[in-house]
Each structure stands twice: as C-alpha cells, then as structure tokens.
Design an enzyme around this catalytic site. Sequence first.
Site, short mmCIF file in Angstrom:
data_model
loop_
_atom_site.label_atom_id
_atom_site.label_comp_id
_atom_site.label_asym_id
_atom_site.label_seq_id
_atom_site.Cartn_x
_atom_site.Cartn_y
_atom_site.Cartn_z
N ASP A 168 -46.52 -73.62 -20.79
CA ASP A 168 -47.09 -73.87 -22.13
C ASP A 168 -46.43 -75.09 -22.77
OD1 ASP A 168 -48.76 -73.32 -24.26
OD2 ASP A 168 -48.22 -71.20 -24.38
N ASP A 222 -56.71 -72.56 -27.85
CA ASP A 222 -56.95 -71.22 -27.30
C ASP A 222 -58.38 -70.73 -27.55
OD1 ASP A 222 -54.31 -71.40 -26.76
OD2 ASP A 222 -53.74 -69.54 -27.76
C1 GLA Z 1 -50.37 -70.44 -26.33
C2 GLA Z 1 -51.28 -70.48 -25.12
C3 GLA Z 1 -51.90 -69.11 -24.93
C4 GLA Z 1 -50.80 -68.06 -24.73
C5 GLA Z 1 -49.83 -68.10 -25.91
C6 GLA Z 1 -48.61 -67.25 -25.64
O1 GLA Z 1 -51.09 -70.22 -27.51
O2 GLA Z 1 -52.26 -71.46 -25.27
O3 GLA Z 1 -52.77 -69.11 -23.81
O4 GLA Z 1 -50.14 -68.32 -23.52
O5 GLA Z 1 -49.38 -69.42 -26.17
O6 GLA Z 1 -47.68 -67.28 -26.69
#
Ligand code: GLA
Length: 395
Positions: free
Chosen positions: A149, A205
């Site tokens: 990430d 997301d």
């Molecule tokens: C980010 C990523 C998500 C998930 C969260 C976890 O938002 O884009 O897919 O992995 O972190 O904290």
Amino acid sequence: MVTIAGVLLWFPALVAQEDNSPSRNLALTPPMGWNSWNKFACNVSEDMIKSMADAIVKSGMKDAGYEYVNIDDCWQVSRDASGNIIGDPRNFPHGMKAVGDYIHSLGLKFGLYSDAGSKTCAGRPGGLGHEYQDAIRYAAWGVDYLKYDWCNTTTQDAKASYANIRAALDGSGRAIVLSICEWGTAKPWLWGKEVGGNLWRTTGDISDKWEAKTKWPDGSCCAYGVLGILDQQVGLASYAGPGHWNDPDMLEVGNGGMTDIEYRSHFSLWAILAAPLIAGNDLRDMRPEIHDILTNKEVIAVDQDALGREGERVGKNGDLEVWAKQLKDGSRAVVLLNRGSAEQEITANWEELGYPSHLSAAVRDLWQHKDLGKFTGKFSAPVASHGIVMVIVKP
Ligand code: GLA
C-alpha cells in the site's frame, strides 16, 4: 573491424536481458483469489482466515480458479528489538507461518499486506526501511502474494519504492506476486511493469455501491462505486498484459450494497477488463445468486483468456455502452452495459468489434449459458437498468 574488447563490451548487455528472477513467470493471467478488507476490514484472525480458505474449497471457488487467500491490513502489530515484523499474537496465536501452512495444505496460496511507508493505512507498522528484512520473513512464512500500500509515504518516490520491494522479494529467492496499491496517483501503469509489479491499482478504493464518489475523512479523494472506477479504466488497456495487469480494485460482489443485477454487471465488467478477480465477501454463507455470479466459469474464462488483452469501451451513446475484449481464438467477448434507469436495447456493431460488417458470427450468451444463433453485422439485445448482456461473438 569488431575487436574482442568491443564484443566483450557488448556481452554484459546481452546477458543482462535474461530475466532469471524467481518472479519472472507470475500472474500470466489476472490473479484470482479472496481478500479480507472489503468485508472484514481490521477484523482479521487465524480462525476467520482458515474458515474462509475452507469455504473457497467447499463452495467450488477453488475449482473455478480462485487461488490466493490474502490477509489485508491489521494482521501486524509491532516490530521486535531486531526490527522483525510481528503478527498480532491475540488474533494469530500460532503465528503467520501456521496460517500459510494451512492455506497451502488446501492447495491454495497465501497473500499478505504491507505498506511502502512508515505505517499502513490502518496505522500498523509499515515496511519503510525494513524491505529486505520483511521479504526474508515473508518468504520463510510461505507468502506467495504481497499487496503493498501507499499510506504514510511522505516524499517517497513511488516507482523507486516499488522497485525496491520487488528487488527485496526477489532477493528472498521465493516467487512472490507484487500487487502495487498506489491508487493510480503516480500513474503506475507507466512504470509498474518495469519495476516488476504484477498488478497495480488504477484508482482510489472501491465501495460497495453502483455509483458514488466519497471523500476520505482526511479530505483526500476518493472511494468510488463501480461506475466511477469503470470510467477511470478508459485509455489504460494497452498497459496490461500477461504478468502485469491494471487493477480496478477488489470485488464487492455479495457485500450487500448493490442489487444482484448490479453485482452481475460489476463481475462481467471486471472480466472484460482482464482485472484481477479478488472476491471480498464472506464466502461461508453466500446466497446461491452470489455464488453463481462468482463461479460463472464462462465469464471467468473471458477474464483468464491466455491472450491477456484488456477489453475497451468501443461504443458509447449516453447511458448505453459497448465494451469488447479480443480473445486468443480471435473471437470477441462483448458486454452491453445500460447505466440508465430504464430497460433499453443496445447494439454492438461488428465494426466496433474490429470485424467487417458482412461477417456472419455465432453469438453465445454467457449468463443464460445459451447459443443464440448466427448474426451478421450486429447484435442487439434489451438490457435491464444497471444491467449487462454478456456474449461471445465468434466468426
Ligand atoms: C487502502 C487500500 C485498501 C486497503 C486499506 C487497508 O485504503 O487501498 O485496499 O488495503 O488501505 O488499510
């Protein structure tokens, strides 16, 4: 005249082109599996992950091609005095290797999550400065897939950071899929393949909604519904191919925020996009309708087609769209998408698919599992509001 010195000067360049890294043959088709985040967020535990792995086998998901069992954020709590990453001893009492061993015993593969910055998005210890140390540990635990990430990275360079973790993973000697989760900010499709990324997120997301754009609590942008994510894939198809895929984020199918018609559209569009198919729902108690979406083998075959071509939007008339993906045998997978609020007829013309209009082609419906006969020049069908019709057109 070519001198010996000249030949030797060229020789290292020739040798350097040969890729002997352990990760060289990974993800030749888009990765398929399950990830904990969309349904469980930080509530991850050994018991839940093991029961989910069991469910992948029992539900027929494994048989349909789902392979990776990926634990997302919050499995980690701290580092020890030597800097080794420590799994949460309360939720993972037997350690992370035991979870990996169990997943492997079912013939499945084990995925973990970390972050290129100092902390993960949920505030757990990140990988910054520990890349090689972590890679050795992941390899010892049997990790097959790492989602990395981009939270808390301050002034880090994205391309350099992901090249660094890929070098560390390869240095461990284990073949580990690298999932770049940088949300598209630094256009990872331009450099993701070069740094050895096997997939890269192209957007913020996904949320379990058909249409939405929600800012994060800190004011940064954004979580999107299916349509918002879909629109951001336009123009990216040429960057995808075997071993390196655009990732429009994990599936929300079955999480409750959309209708079954919308979930069928979400799944079909992800297949046309040659997207990684990472389920994100509770597989232990799926309704039959949800099970039938996630295990539709004809739709999965489109996603997994060996040519590895990402589909594109080839027609748009207001809310009515045509998406097409070339397949290895020369046929086309086609999705007719109706974004509007009432049923409408949608037509795919052969020219849009790259065929001459005089061609006669067999059309098969991938949701009715039915051959519809031969058509010349075009194929039309009524499509429900927020629905799709998905067919293969085969001359
Ligand atoms: C980010 C990523 C998500 C998930 C969260 C976890 O938002 O884009 O897919 O992995 O972190 O904290």
